[in-house]
Design an enzyme around this catalytic site. Sequence first.
Site, mmCIF file in Angstrom:
data_model
loop_
_atom_site.group_PDB
_atom_site.id
_atom_site.type_symbol
_atom_site.label_atom_id
_atom_site.label_comp_id
_atom_site.label_asym_id
_atom_site.label_seq_id
_atom_site.Cartn_x
_atom_site.Cartn_y
_atom_site.Cartn_z
ATOM 1 C CB ALA A 123 -62.102 -89.850 36.605
ATOM 2 C CG ASN A 191 -70.292 -88.964 34.859
ATOM 3 O OD1 ASN A 191 -71.397 -89.186 34.375
ATOM 4 N ND2 ASN A 191 -70.032 -87.888 35.573
ATOM 5 C CG HIS A 221 -62.524 -94.838 39.715
ATOM 6 N ND1 HIS A 221 -63.765 -94.723 40.285
ATOM 7 C CD2 HIS A 221 -62.080 -93.571 39.488
ATOM 8 C CE1 HIS A 221 -64.078 -93.435 40.387
ATOM 9 N NE2 HIS A 221 -63.069 -92.732 39.924
#
Length: 270
Positions: A123, A191, A221
């Site tokens: 991601a 992750n 993010h």
Amino acid sequence: MSETYTVGIVGLGAIGLELARALDKGVPGLKLTAVAVRDAEKARAAMKDFKDRPLILDIAKLPRECDIIVEAAPSAIFEEVATAAIESGCVFVPSSCGQLLPRMHLVERAKETGARIIVPTGALLGLDAVRAAAEGEVESVTIQTRKPPRGLEGAPYLVQNNIQVLGINEPTLVFKGNAFDAAKGFPANVNVAAALAMAGVGPERTMVEIWADPGVTRNTHTIKVEAAAARLTMTIENVPTEANPRTGKITGLSILACLRGLVSTLKVGS
């Protein structure tokens, strides 16, 4: 390995089932051969429309049938899956790459068995640039993650510190520390931070902020890198899957792209 790579998937949840469907539709050079699941009947029902249904096997038996083993399972069985793949010299593709950080002995063992561990981008974005920058001097690497509170609920760090996120009405910083500690405290959520750490300057030097933010609907993010070669600032907003709000829809697609890269004549990016 054979001309066509045989693929096994552990877990048919939000990530694994999407990947299985894509492989069943047909990807040149790749064949979905087997899956390992907790509930075989549920898996059969989920795959009832597949053109070529894979075998359902125990984790330990997957390496007998598969060149590549993709882990898309709960973090509790990560080491079991990784060990089965690595001991048999397979290509191991982990979606729960945060579980690698406290288990780097698996990397050393892979060197001995001839296995390969390939961490997909997942991601995140910009790992090529981070990896390139890390070939030179890097001053700092930080990642700020913002998720809807529901996507953080139940994380071990929150439970251990009695932090409630579901009732908040403004952005709340719930963790600040390095990637190693973030991976332990939020195994289903960071992750991305683990992948960033492995691509760059390591988990101790990669700094992480995690925010529970009721104002966002996407897992967001933001990466900042200060390096001798470049200054990087990158943001990605991932749409969560319906089945699991902790997981972005792009994660399964990233694994598929990673697998295509193993067999493609033309591969773009490092």
